[in-house]
Design a protein around this motif. Structure first.
Motif, mmCIF file in Angstrom:
data_model
loop_
_atom_site.group_PDB
_atom_site.id
_atom_site.type_symbol
_atom_site.label_atom_id
_atom_site.label_comp_id
_atom_site.label_asym_id
_atom_site.label_seq_id
_atom_site.Cartn_x
_atom_site.Cartn_y
_atom_site.Cartn_z
ATOM 1 N N GLU A 30 -13.123 30.398 -54.194
ATOM 2 C CA GLU A 30 -12.340 30.844 -52.991
ATOM 3 C C GLU A 30 -12.716 31.567 -51.986
ATOM 4 O OE1 GLU A 30 -9.271 33.048 -55.271
ATOM 5 O OE2 GLU A 30 -8.571 31.230 -56.272
ATOM 6 N N THR A 31 -14.069 31.962 -52.238
ATOM 7 C CA THR A 31 -14.677 32.951 -51.036
ATOM 8 C C THR A 31 -14.978 32.378 -49.758
ATOM 9 O OG1 THR A 31 -16.425 34.477 -50.838
ATOM 10 C CG2 THR A 31 -17.079 32.500 -52.004
ATOM 11 N N ASN A 32 -14.805 33.135 -48.831
ATOM 12 C CA ASN A 32 -15.237 32.494 -47.579
ATOM 13 C C ASN A 32 -16.613 33.016 -46.943
ATOM 14 O OD1 ASN A 32 -12.712 31.096 -46.877
ATOM 15 N ND2 ASN A 32 -11.407 33.103 -46.458
ATOM 16 N N ALA A 33 -17.190 33.542 -47.747
ATOM 17 C CA ALA A 33 -18.653 34.323 -47.495
ATOM 18 C C ALA A 33 -19.624 33.056 -47.150
ATOM 19 C CB ALA A 33 -18.935 35.239 -48.526
ATOM 20 N N ASP A 34 -20.604 33.537 -46.363
ATOM 21 C CA ASP A 34 -21.700 32.462 -46.356
ATOM 22 C C ASP A 34 -22.664 32.575 -47.280
ATOM 23 O OD1 ASP A 34 -20.698 31.471 -43.723
ATOM 24 O OD2 ASP A 34 -21.421 33.508 -42.759
#
Ligand code: 13P
Ligand code: SF4
Length: 319
Positions: free
Chosen positions: A61-65
């Motif tokens: 689910e993460t939006n981190a790069d």
């Protein structure tokens, strides 16, 4: 240097490292995911701490790069499989897993040929290569539910953990064919140790991870994944617990339940055999270096990602 002065120095160093890590995370849009078996400083520095199931969900689910995985190699692989366009970092490439290592992909592939009409369920503690050979991935947090959801007459192979597999067979009445693998941390815990602790603390409830042997699980009042055990001791009214699993879990257990007592099942009084040495390879220093240089990076080829993704998605989304 006196011990008090040393501690102050360590705390000061940790605070500085944590600040530098926080700064790098912000600059690089990075996230730190950590397993409950890592050391307390790492758990405190993480954006999210969880068991294998929660970590896999979070990674999906993460939006981190950038995802820095403070856990072990197969967990970082799972994060990469779910995020092929993101950079996945692991502080120490040697952070392996004896359970995953107990199932080499080539041997497993040959084994599967003997059971062509069986569905292949693999515990998430396996290599990406083993995942490519699997139909569904499970964790200790959802294995029972997933097995129960399959048709009663479905023939199943379960790998790589023979203890978790035997536990599921016992609970569901199935006769899954089991791969003969085990986790060296959980498998060494002995029923005699549990009984000795029960004699000393007769009022304490016994909780155990399903990677333990059946004789240990038979003595447990509660068997569950890391998060399930945490929830159990937090929810229940009992004041003391005998804990049969890796020691890292105690940090969060005590944090959530400062008034309760926990006694760890150790195979020997003097050893730290319940510490997973692979999980303990993660520390603030190597997390900082890893974030700074964006190395070591977990790389998987496209084909492996594509094939390993399907059984993980079947677990996460039922697709
Ligand atoms: P869970 O995180 O599913 O409880 O499994 C424990 C473990 O051995 C992780 O490697
Ligand atoms: Fe692997 Fe066991 Fe360590 Fe978990 S505790 S990472 S199963 S060796």
């Amino acid at each position: 240097m006196k011990i008090g002065a040393q501690m102050t120095q360590v705390n000061r160093d940790n605070t500085m490292l944590r600040e530098k890590i926080a700064q790098l995370k912000k600059e690089k849009n990075a996230i730190i995911l950590a397993h409950y078996y890592t050391i307390p400083e790492v758990q405190e520095a993480a954006d999210f701490v969880g068991d294998s199931l929660a970590l896999a969900k979070n990674a999906a689910e993460t939006n981190a790069d950038i995802i820095l995985f403070a856990g072990v190699h197969f967990m970082a692989e799972t994060a990469k499989i779910l995020n092929k366009d993101k950079k996945v970092l692991i502080p120490d490439m040697e952070a392996g897993c004896s359970l995953a290592d107990s199932c080499p992909a080539a041997e497993f592939e040959a084994f599967l040929k003997e059971y062509p009409d069986h569905a292949v369920l693999s515990y998430i503690n396996c290599s990406a290569a083993v995942k490519t050979l699997s139909d569904i991935i499970v964790t200790s947090g959802n294995a029972l539910k997933i097995v129960e959801s399959l048709p009663k007459d479905e023939k199943i192979i379960f790998a790589p953990d023979r203890n978790l597999g035997a536990f599921i067979n016992h609970e569901t009445g199935r006769e899954m064919v089991l791969w003969n693998g085990a986790c060296h941390v959980h498998d060494q815990l002995q029923a005699e140790q549990v009984l000795a602790l029960k004699c000393q603390h007769p009022e304490a409830k016994v909780i155990a991870h399903p990677e333990c042997k059946g004789v240990v699980l038979a003595l447990a009042d509660f068997v569950g994944s890391t998060v399930a055990m945490l929830n159990y001791v937090t929810r229940e009214m009992h004041n003391s617990y005998i804990v049969a699993t890796e020691t890292g879990i105690l940090y969060e257990m005590k944090k959530r339940n400062p008034q309760k007592e926990f006694f760890v099942v150790n195979s020997q009084e003097s050893c730290s055999c319940n510490d997973c040495e692979y999980m303990k390879k993660n520390n603030l220093e190597n997390i900082y270096q890893t974030l700074l240089y964006e190395q070591p990076e977990l790389i998987l080829d496209e084909k492996t990602i594509e094939l390993a993704r399907k059984p993980i998605e079947r677990m996460l989304f039922g697709s």
